[in-house]
Design an enzyme around this catalytic site. Structure first.
Site, PDB file in Angstrom:
ATOM      1  N   CYS A  77       0.917  -1.082   0.105  1.00 59.47           N
ATOM      2  CA  CYS A  77      -0.205   0.180   0.015  1.00 59.47           C
ATOM      3  C   CYS A  77       0.922   1.281  -0.017  1.00 59.47           C
ATOM      4  O   CYS A  77       1.721   1.477  -0.959  1.00 59.47           O
ATOM      5  CB  CYS A  77      -1.105   0.104   1.026  1.00 59.47           C
ATOM      6  SG  CYS A  77      -2.257   1.223   0.860  1.00 59.47           S
ATOM      7  N   HIS A 175      -3.814  -5.098   0.175  1.00 59.32           N
ATOM      8  CA  HIS A 175      -3.412  -5.511   1.282  1.00 59.32           C
ATOM      9  C   HIS A 175      -3.516  -7.117   1.277  1.00 59.32           C
ATOM     10  O   HIS A 175      -4.414  -7.519   1.854  1.00 59.32           O
ATOM     11  CB  HIS A 175      -4.228  -4.920   2.603  1.00 59.32           C
ATOM     12  CG  HIS A 175      -4.017  -3.605   2.950  1.00 59.32           C
ATOM     13  ND1 HIS A 175      -2.963  -3.148   3.699  1.00 59.32           N
ATOM     14  CD2 HIS A 175      -4.473  -2.303   2.505  1.00 59.32           C
ATOM     15  CE1 HIS A 175      -2.752  -1.748   3.730  1.00 59.32           C
ATOM     16  NE2 HIS A 175      -3.893  -1.660   2.869  1.00 59.32           N
ATOM     17  N   GLU A 177      -2.268  -9.229   3.790  1.00 59.33           N
ATOM     18  CA  GLU A 177      -2.444  -9.497   4.965  1.00 59.33           C
ATOM     19  C   GLU A 177      -3.855  -9.464   5.311  1.00 59.33           C
ATOM     20  O   GLU A 177      -4.478  -9.859   6.260  1.00 59.33           O
ATOM     21  CB  GLU A 177      -1.564  -8.868   6.017  1.00 59.33           C
ATOM     22  CG  GLU A 177      -2.217  -7.331   6.135  1.00 59.33           C
ATOM     23  CD  GLU A 177      -1.680  -6.240   5.274  1.00 59.33           C
ATOM     24  OE1 GLU A 177      -2.023  -5.128   5.622  1.00 59.33           O
ATOM     25  OE2 GLU A 177      -1.159  -6.597   4.311  1.00 59.33           O
TER      26      GLU A 177
END
Length: 195
Positions: A77, A175, A177
């Protein structure tokens, strides 16, 4: 395997640590140049504002260290955006790893783009085992236009680069994660990459 997560005051770091733990890897959150330099893999996370994030990097000397790293580095990001030459947000000079300019979505689009979107034109082992048009989670108002270093694209009224790769440096706008099992596979592919 020593994994360093660069600590420069950016948010969202815990979710990266937890995703790595689920994959069986421990990581260290650090702003110590020696720890970063000696890590096997480096993750450059980011949620925040570009100019204040760059100031934090400058305060620790990480702004000069990061572009010299030789091991695999993954910017996420804002981390990816700061790896570019310049970001319109705060008219911020970036690290210059990718010769790209980060620009704001046109006002005709709702910003930030928040939520799930597809990625396509996948061109790297970073996406090994991941199908075209897989969904990733994004939160951003700025983007990198289509670029020669692009290894994946997405579309938010305009097609743009959602992932970049140059030498040992990777960047993803989404993202991983927060993108479930597919996102975790991207993290695993990054950790297992050989440059």
């Amino acid at each position: 395997m020593k994994i360093a997560i660069i600590d420069y005051g950016a948010g969202n770091v815990k979710s990266i640590e937890f995703a790595l733990q689920r994959l069986g890897f421990e990581s260290e959150l650090t702003s110590d140049s020696e720890v970063v330099k000696n890590a096997d893999r480096v993750i450059f996370p980011g949620v925040g504002e570009a100019s204040s994030a760059m100031n934090m990097l400058k305060n620790t000397g990480l702004d000069t260290l990061i572009p010299t790293l030789k091991q695999p580095v993954l910017g996420i990001c804002l981390g990816m955006q700061l790896m570019c030459d310049v970001c319109e947000e705060g008219n911020t000079k970036g690290l210059g790893i990718f010769d790209a300019k980060v620009v704001k979505f046109d006002t005709q689009f709702k910003v930030p783009q928040v939520g799930w979107n597809t990625i396509f034109n996948l061109k790297s082992d970073l996406f090994k085992g991941i199908g075209e048009n897989s969904y990733m989670y994004l939160v951003h108002s700025y983007y990198v236009p289509k670029h020669k270093s692009s290894i994946a694209a997405s579309d938010y009224g305009i097609e743009y680069s959602v992932a970049l790769h140059k030498n040992n440096f990777f960047g993803v706008q989404f993202h991983p994660e927060k993108s479930g099992k597919i996102g975790e596979l991207i993290l695993k592919n990054f950790i297992e990459t050989s440059i």
